[in-house]
Design a protein around this motif. Structure first.
Motif, PDB file in Angstrom:
ATOM      1  N   LYS A 293      11.066   4.309  11.448  1.00 24.22           N
ATOM      2  CA  LYS A 293      12.386   4.881  11.193  1.00 24.22           C
ATOM      3  C   LYS A 293      12.776   4.695   9.728  1.00 24.22           C
ATOM      4  O   LYS A 293      13.296   5.616   9.084  1.00 24.22           O
ATOM      5  CB  LYS A 293      13.437   4.218  12.085  1.00 24.22           C
ATOM      6  N   GLY A 294      12.524   3.501   9.172  1.00 20.04           N
ATOM      7  CA  GLY A 294      12.872   3.245   7.784  1.00 20.04           C
ATOM      8  C   GLY A 294      12.106   4.129   6.821  1.00 20.04           C
ATOM      9  O   GLY A 294      12.690   4.679   5.864  1.00 20.04           O
ATOM     10  N   ILE A 295      10.802   4.286   7.065  1.00 18.53           N
ATOM     11  CA  ILE A 295       9.985   5.157   6.205  1.00 18.53           C
ATOM     12  C   ILE A 295      10.465   6.600   6.301  1.00 18.53           C
ATOM     13  O   ILE A 295      10.564   7.310   5.288  1.00 18.53           O
ATOM     14  CB  ILE A 295       8.498   5.051   6.589  1.00 18.53           C
ATOM     15  N   ARG A 296      10.790   7.039   7.506  1.00 18.56           N
ATOM     16  CA  ARG A 296      11.255   8.419   7.690  1.00 18.56           C
ATOM     17  C   ARG A 296      12.571   8.652   6.933  1.00 18.56           C
ATOM     18  O   ARG A 296      12.759   9.694   6.294  1.00 18.56           O
ATOM     19  CB  ARG A 296      11.449   8.715   9.166  1.00 18.56           C
ATOM     20  N   LEU A 297      13.472   7.688   7.016  1.00 17.38           N
ATOM     21  CA  LEU A 297      14.749   7.827   6.300  1.00 17.38           C
ATOM     22  C   LEU A 297      14.514   7.902   4.793  1.00 17.38           C
ATOM     23  O   LEU A 297      15.169   8.688   4.084  1.00 17.38           O
ATOM     24  CB  LEU A 297      15.665   6.653   6.636  1.00 17.38           C
ATOM     25  N   ALA A 298      13.588   7.085   4.286  1.00 12.95           N
ATOM     26  CA  ALA A 298      13.294   7.092   2.855  1.00 12.95           C
ATOM     27  C   ALA A 298      12.662   8.415   2.437  1.00 12.95           C
ATOM     28  O   ALA A 298      13.023   9.001   1.396  1.00 12.95           O
ATOM     29  CB  ALA A 298      12.374   5.925   2.502  1.00 12.95           C
TER      30      ALA A 298
ATOM     31  N   GLY B  74       0.823  -1.205   0.000  1.00 13.79           N
ATOM     32  CA  GLY B  74       0.000   0.000   0.000  1.00 13.79           C
ATOM     33  C   GLY B  74       0.860   1.259   0.000  1.00 13.79           C
ATOM     34  O   GLY B  74       0.551   2.239  -0.694  1.00 13.79           O
ATOM     35  N   PHE B  75       1.946   1.250   0.763  1.00 16.77           N
ATOM     36  CA  PHE B  75       2.876   2.379   0.756  1.00 16.77           C
ATOM     37  C   PHE B  75       3.514   2.545  -0.622  1.00 16.77           C
ATOM     38  O   PHE B  75       3.727   3.668  -1.096  1.00 16.77           O
ATOM     39  CB  PHE B  75       3.968   2.174   1.803  1.00 16.77           C
ATOM     40  N   ALA B  76       3.822   1.408  -1.261  1.00 18.17           N
ATOM     41  CA  ALA B  76       4.428   1.463  -2.597  1.00 18.17           C
ATOM     42  C   ALA B  76       3.453   2.081  -3.606  1.00 18.17           C
ATOM     43  O   ALA B  76       3.858   2.873  -4.471  1.00 18.17           O
ATOM     44  CB  ALA B  76       4.838   0.057  -3.036  1.00 18.17           C
ATOM     45  N   VAL B  77       2.177   1.721  -3.495  1.00 19.16           N
ATOM     46  CA  VAL B  77       1.158   2.294  -4.386  1.00 19.16           C
ATOM     47  C   VAL B  77       1.067   3.802  -4.166  1.00 19.16           C
ATOM     48  O   VAL B  77       1.038   4.594  -5.125  1.00 19.16           O
ATOM     49  CB  VAL B  77      -0.208   1.626  -4.136  1.00 19.16           C
TER      50      VAL B  77
ATOM     51  N   ILE C  47      12.780  -4.169   5.767  1.00 24.24           N
ATOM     52  CA  ILE C  47      13.930  -3.583   5.068  1.00 24.24           C
ATOM     53  C   ILE C  47      13.777  -3.739   3.565  1.00 24.24           C
ATOM     54  O   ILE C  47      13.973  -2.783   2.796  1.00 24.24           O
ATOM     55  CB  ILE C  47      15.243  -4.233   5.554  1.00 24.24           C
ATOM     56  N   ALA C  48      13.418  -4.946   3.131  1.00 20.22           N
ATOM     57  CA  ALA C  48      13.253  -5.202   1.698  1.00 20.22           C
ATOM     58  C   ALA C  48      12.156  -4.318   1.121  1.00 20.22           C
ATOM     59  O   ALA C  48      12.292  -3.773   0.008  1.00 20.22           O
ATOM     60  CB  ALA C  48      12.941  -6.675   1.452  1.00 20.22           C
ATOM     61  N   GLY C  49      11.065  -4.148   1.866  1.00 17.74           N
ATOM     62  CA  GLY C  49       9.969  -3.310   1.383  1.00 17.74           C
ATOM     63  C   GLY C  49      10.363  -1.854   1.283  1.00 17.74           C
ATOM     64  O   GLY C  49      10.057  -1.179   0.287  1.00 17.74           O
ATOM     65  N   ILE C  50      11.042  -1.346   2.295  1.00 16.31           N
ATOM     66  CA  ILE C  50      11.470   0.058   2.286  1.00 16.31           C
ATOM     67  C   ILE C  50      12.434   0.329   1.137  1.00 16.31           C
ATOM     68  O   ILE C  50      12.319   1.349   0.434  1.00 16.31           O
ATOM     69  CB  ILE C  50      12.114   0.414   3.639  1.00 16.31           C
ATOM     70  N   MET C  51      13.360  -0.589   0.929  1.00 16.98           N
ATOM     71  CA  MET C  51      14.325  -0.394  -0.163  1.00 16.98           C
ATOM     72  C   MET C  51      13.630  -0.425  -1.522  1.00 16.98           C
ATOM     73  O   MET C  51      13.960   0.356  -2.426  1.00 16.98           O
ATOM     74  CB  MET C  51      15.405  -1.474  -0.097  1.00 16.98           C
TER      75      MET C  51
ATOM     76  N   GLY D 173       4.182  10.250  -5.030  1.00 17.35           N
ATOM     77  CA  GLY D 173       5.554  10.596  -4.679  1.00 17.35           C
ATOM     78  C   GLY D 173       5.896  10.110  -3.284  1.00 17.35           C
ATOM     79  O   GLY D 173       5.018   9.983  -2.423  1.00 17.35           O
ATOM     80  N   ILE D 174       7.170   9.850  -3.049  1.00 16.06           N
ATOM     81  CA  ILE D 174       7.571   9.248  -1.775  1.00 16.06           C
ATOM     82  C   ILE D 174       7.346  10.186  -0.598  1.00 16.06           C
ATOM     83  O   ILE D 174       7.145   9.753   0.539  1.00 16.06           O
ATOM     84  CB  ILE D 174       9.047   8.791  -1.842  1.00 16.06           C
ATOM     85  N   LEU D 175       7.317  11.505  -0.859  1.00 21.20           N
ATOM     86  CA  LEU D 175       7.058  12.459   0.226  1.00 21.20           C
ATOM     87  C   LEU D 175       5.659  12.286   0.810  1.00 21.20           C
ATOM     88  O   LEU D 175       5.401  12.692   1.939  1.00 21.20           O
ATOM     89  CB  LEU D 175       7.242  13.898  -0.275  1.00 21.20           C
ATOM     90  N   SER D 176       4.755  11.677   0.036  1.00 21.14           N
ATOM     91  CA  SER D 176       3.389  11.472   0.532  1.00 21.14           C
ATOM     92  C   SER D 176       3.344  10.477   1.687  1.00 21.14           C
ATOM     93  O   SER D 176       2.354  10.406   2.418  1.00 21.14           O
ATOM     94  CB  SER D 176       2.489  10.975  -0.607  1.00 21.14           C
ATOM     95  N   LEU D 177       4.431   9.701   1.870  1.00 22.82           N
ATOM     96  CA  LEU D 177       4.464   8.717   2.956  1.00 22.82           C
ATOM     97  C   LEU D 177       4.753   9.365   4.304  1.00 22.82           C
ATOM     98  O   LEU D 177       4.687   8.692   5.339  1.00 22.82           O
ATOM     99  CB  LEU D 177       5.526   7.646   2.672  1.00 22.82           C
ATOM    100  N   GLU D 178       5.071  10.656   4.288  1.00 25.37           N
ATOM    101  CA  GLU D 178       5.357  11.336   5.546  1.00 25.37           C
ATOM    102  C   GLU D 178       4.153  11.279   6.479  1.00 25.37           C
ATOM    103  O   GLU D 178       4.289  11.107   7.694  1.00 25.37           O
ATOM    104  CB  GLU D 178       5.750  12.787   5.280  1.00 25.37           C
TER     105      GLU D 178
END
Length: 254
Positions: free
Chosen positions: A109-114, A82-85, A221-225, A91-96
């Motif tokens: 933490k991983g989402i924030r770093l991305a 869902g985050f990938a969609v 980790i795999a999902g975030i990357m 855009g990735i900033l929308s995950l904030e």
């Protein structure tokens, strides 16, 4: 709450107690000197073997064997998809905004770093380092109960030797042979109980829990990357589902 742990302990101990009652009765298996030697001695040598900070954490570690709730990895993967969609569409900033919905600090933490635009290699290094140290903490926690399982039979053997020495010194007094023999045999019995019906199973369950959490973190980790790389959500789902057995896989795109 882990029902398998609770049911297993209840079943094992109830059956043992019933067997003792049917046999000679529970009373003959209670010997206070044997308890002091085995339980007191085992706790003492465990304290010698580990720093006090680790000893103080035994209760918290033990609770993981009884109160842990396994995560649904299929649901976790669908959340990451869902985050990938969302990242692909907006855009990735929308995950904030999605960070506030997350309860898991590692994933947050991983989402924030991305979202912050951190280099992929740096994100992977940070998360994998945290995962490695988490695994080491889990190993140390399990090793306390593993050591208890190792020391308990040894303390039982020491108690057996103590009882045999006392018995040998009182062969001319038949009335004292029985109590000395009881110490000799019951210490071995107590040591076997601690090892096979407490410390050993708890160590095994903690290792299982650690493996489950490590797998969950690896999927994160795999999902975030994959999300940061901008992979197609279908590809993200296929990558992450590869961590699961076919029967546990879910899909948003079927």
């Amino acid at each position: 709450m882990d029902l398998s742990t609770i049911i297993g302990f209840v079943l094992a101990y109830v059956l043992i107690v019933v067997a003792l009652i049917i046999g000679a009765g529970v009373g003959v298996y209670i010997d206070y000197p044997s308890v002091l030697i085995v339980i007191g001695g085992t706790l003492g040598v465990v304290m010698i073997n580990f720093p006090m900070a680790q000893i103080a954490s035994m209760g918290k570690v033990l609770s993981k064997a009884f109160l842990h709730k396994s995560e649904d990895l299929g649901e976790l993967i669908q959340q990451l998809v869902g985050f990938a969609v969302k990242a692909r569409r907006d855009g990735i900033l929308s995950l904030e905004s999605a960070e506030d919905e997350l309860d898991d600090d590692f994933l947050k933490k991983g989402i924030r770093l991305a979202v912050d635009g951190t280099e992929p290699e740096v994100i992977k290094t940070i998360l994998e380092t945290e995962l490695d140290y988490m695994e080491e903490r889990h190993k140390l926690g399990a090793s306390i109960f593993g050591a208890m399982g190792d020391f308990a039979p040894a303390m039982g053997m020491i108690g057996t030797l103590v009882g045999l020495v006392a018995m040998m010194q009182s062969l001319n007094d038949p009335s004292s042979i029985g109590p000395s023999m009881a110490v000799a045999l019951l210490t071995t019995f107590y040591g076997a109980i601690i090892m096979n019906m407490f410390a050993g199973p708890i160590t095994g369950k903690l290792k299982v829990r650690s493996a489950e959490e490590i797998l969950m973190r690896e999927i994160m980790i795999a999902g975030i990357m994959a999300i940061q790389a901008g992979d197609n959500p279908r590809i993200v789902e296929q990558k992450l589902n590869a961590y699961l057995s076919p029967g546990k896989r879910k899909s948003q795109f079927d």
